[in-house]
Design an enzyme around this catalytic site. Structure first.
Site, short mmCIF file in Angstrom:
data_model
loop_
_atom_site.label_atom_id
_atom_site.label_comp_id
_atom_site.label_asym_id
_atom_site.label_seq_id
_atom_site.Cartn_x
_atom_site.Cartn_y
_atom_site.Cartn_z
N CYS A 191 11.82 -9.90 12.89
CA CYS A 191 10.88 -9.75 14.02
C CYS A 191 10.91 -10.94 14.97
CB CYS A 191 9.46 -9.54 13.50
SG CYS A 191 9.34 -8.13 12.42
N HIS A 241 5.15 -10.11 19.77
CA HIS A 241 5.94 -9.14 18.99
C HIS A 241 5.01 -8.01 18.59
CE1 HIS A 241 7.92 -7.09 15.84
NE2 HIS A 241 7.20 -7.64 14.88
N ASN A 254 6.86 -0.49 15.86
CA ASN A 254 7.39 -1.85 15.71
C ASN A 254 8.91 -1.77 15.71
OD1 ASN A 254 8.34 -4.28 14.68
ND2 ASN A 254 6.74 -4.49 13.14
O1 UT7 Z 1 6.58 -6.96 12.15
C1 UT7 Z 1 6.64 -7.81 11.05
C2 UT7 Z 1 5.33 -8.21 10.62
N1 UT7 Z 1 4.62 -7.08 10.09
C3 UT7 Z 1 3.31 -7.07 10.15
O2 UT7 Z 1 2.73 -7.98 10.67
C4 UT7 Z 1 2.58 -5.94 9.47
C5 UT7 Z 1 1.37 -6.48 8.77
N2 UT7 Z 1 0.63 -5.49 7.98
C6 UT7 Z 1 0.05 -4.40 8.49
O3 UT7 Z 1 0.18 -4.10 9.65
C7 UT7 Z 1 -0.83 -3.56 7.59
O4 UT7 Z 1 -0.99 -4.22 6.35
C8 UT7 Z 1 -0.31 -2.13 7.36
C9 UT7 Z 1 -0.45 -1.32 8.62
C10 UT7 Z 1 1.14 -2.16 6.93
C11 UT7 Z 1 -1.09 -1.43 6.25
O5 UT7 Z 1 -2.47 -1.43 6.59
P1 UT7 Z 1 -3.53 -1.91 5.51
O6 UT7 Z 1 -4.85 -1.78 6.15
O7 UT7 Z 1 -3.14 -3.27 5.04
O8 UT7 Z 1 -3.39 -0.82 4.37
P2 UT7 Z 1 -3.01 -1.00 2.84
O9 UT7 Z 1 -1.57 -1.28 2.66
O10 UT7 Z 1 -3.99 -1.93 2.19
O11 UT7 Z 1 -3.31 0.44 2.29
C12 UT7 Z 1 -4.64 1.00 2.29
C13 UT7 Z 1 -4.57 2.41 1.75
C14 UT7 Z 1 -3.83 2.52 0.42
O12 UT7 Z 1 -4.47 3.51 -0.35
P3 UT7 Z 1 -5.51 3.12 -1.51
O13 UT7 Z 1 -4.74 2.26 -2.47
O14 UT7 Z 1 -6.61 2.36 -0.82
O15 UT7 Z 1 -5.92 4.43 -2.07
C15 UT7 Z 1 -2.47 2.99 0.82
O16 UT7 Z 1 -1.82 3.71 -0.22
O17 UT7 Z 1 -3.86 3.25 2.66
C16 UT7 Z 1 -2.80 3.91 1.97
N3 UT7 Z 1 -1.68 4.05 2.92
C17 UT7 Z 1 -1.57 5.10 3.74
N4 UT7 Z 1 -2.34 6.18 3.93
C18 UT7 Z 1 -1.96 7.07 4.87
C19 UT7 Z 1 -0.63 3.22 3.14
N5 UT7 Z 1 0.15 3.71 4.09
C20 UT7 Z 1 -0.41 4.87 4.49
C21 UT7 Z 1 -0.04 5.82 5.45
N6 UT7 Z 1 -0.85 6.90 5.60
N7 UT7 Z 1 1.05 5.70 6.22
#
Ligand code: UT7
Length: 336
Positions: A115, A263, A293
């Site tokens: 990135c 980014h 992204n």
């Molecule tokens: O570009 C390089 C740098 N990258 C970044 O800066 C990305 C940084 N991270 C993020 O943007 C976020 O952490 C994400 C968008 C990737 C994920 O969001 P989050 O709020 O951190 O969600 P999470 O991973 O904690 O997941 C929350 C819940 C989980 O379910 P449970 O365990 O609470 O039941 C996941 O399984 O959401 C679930 N989940 C989804 N649900 C529907 C994860 N992905 C999805 C999805 N659709 N696509």
């Protein structure tokens, strides 16, 4: 010493629009979750057989940047190509661009900083121009993610975020020391290398021979892995730090920023940064809603769109900032 300035910008994205609803037909996800957590509404995916690759998209973006800069392609002295999704394991796409654009035998360097790739690549171009070695450097960031993602529910935490596309800039010598790229700031912290990574194929943990021998269709090491929340927490800290570092190096303050192009990692990250620095909506450019992204391509695509929309004018203070896998992060301070 000379300065360097961006004299041409271009971007290219494939025509194929993939909405959140389209993804929900392939995996257990939904539009509300994706928009709420990331701000993304749609992204572009290359359709197999259309001929687009990381290199060809980069070439298309580069051609626009070259035309807009007004230079002849044979005035390009050096190529820097940033990607994490190269056409080949080796050689990198830099030489493929040199071939496809039919440029004379100039040097071609491939940057592997994910990135932060475009920020690193711009910094390299800036150094070569500042020392007087080169006059015009072609800098490209391009990614074809879509055919390397786990498009099942197992991979939904990563695969809904990333999109395909390319952006490019011509960086040229600037005689006025108050104009152009004022400074660049680069960092890394390798102890978090695996927190956002693609392990295979490689010569570390998953050797190519092992992969062939195991031939395991459930092997997840083929797909990118991201510890999302950990990456998010580090991103907001490092984005802030490196923007402050860049401003301080030039005796500037956040209020002096005319346009921050972060980014496009996650709209929530951009909004956090905007709030932290007290910037208005006019001072920050986001287009992750439309493209997702695109990693090394995200800054040049966003910068080009902002410029095309007339949001960047001569004399403006433009700040670029990136954070991503490695971890790596960086900023570029530009007087346009
Ligand atoms: O570009 C390089 C740098 N990258 C970044 O800066 C990305 C940084 N991270 C993020 O943007 C976020 O952490 C994400 C968008 C990737 C994920 O969001 P989050 O709020 O951190 O969600 P999470 O991973 O904690 O997941 C929350 C819940 C989980 O379910 P449970 O365990 O609470 O039941 C996941 O399984 O959401 C679930 N989940 C989804 N649900 C529907 C994860 N992905 C999805 C999805 N659709 N696509």
């Amino acid at each position: 010493m000379f300065n360097s300035k961006i004299t041409g910008l271009g971007f290219y994205v494939p025509d194929n629009v993939v909405t959140n609803d389209d993804l929900s037909k392939k995996m257990d996800t939904n539009d509300a979750w994706i928009q709420e957590r990331t701000g993304i509404k749609e992204r572009r995916h290359v359709i197999k057989g259309d001929g687009d690759t990381t290199t060809t998209m980069g070439v298309k973006a580069a051609q626009i940047a070259i035309d807009r800069s007004g230079i002849d392609k044979n005035d390009i002295d050096f190529i820097v190509f940033a990607t994490l999704s190269p056409d080949y394991y080796f050689p990198g796409p830099g030489v493929l661009v040199q071939r496809d654009l039919d440029i004379k035998t100039v040097g071609a360097l491939d940057v592997r900083n994910q990135c932060s790739g475009f920020v690193y690549a711009l910094s390299i171009a800036d150094q070569y121009i500042k020392t007087g070695m080169y006059k015009n450097v072609l800098v490209i960031g391009s990614e074809l993610h879509s055919h390397g993602l786990d498009m099942t529910t197992r991979g939904r935490g990563v695969s809904v975020i990333f999109g395909d596309g390319a952006g490019a800039a011509i960086v040229s010598r600037e005689e006025d020391p108050t104009k152009g790229i004022l400074s660049t700031h680069l960092h890394s912290e390798g102890q978090h290398a695996e927190e956002l990574s693609l392990i295979a194929p490689g010569m570390g943990k998953r050797w190519i021979n092992d992969i062939l021998e195991d031939n395991d269709p459930n092997d997840e090491s083929y797909f990118p892995y991201m510890n999302g929340q950990f990456v998010f927490k580090n991103a907001v800290v490092r984005f802030s730090e490196v923007i402050i570092e860049g401003l301080k190096a030039n005796n500037l303050e956040a209020k002096d920023i005319d346009m921050l192009v972060p980014h496009q990692a996650n709209l929530r990250i951009s909004q956090f940064i905007q709030k932290k620095f007290g910037l208005s909506d006019d001072q920050v450019f986001n287009n992750i809603m439309n493209y997702g992204n695109t990693t090394a391509a995200s800054i040049p695509i966003a910068l080009t769109e902002a410029w095309e929309m007339g949001k960047i004018k001569s004399g403006d203070l433009v700040v670029l900032a990136a954070f991503g896998s490695g971890f790596t992060w960086g900023s570029v301070i530009i007087r346009w």
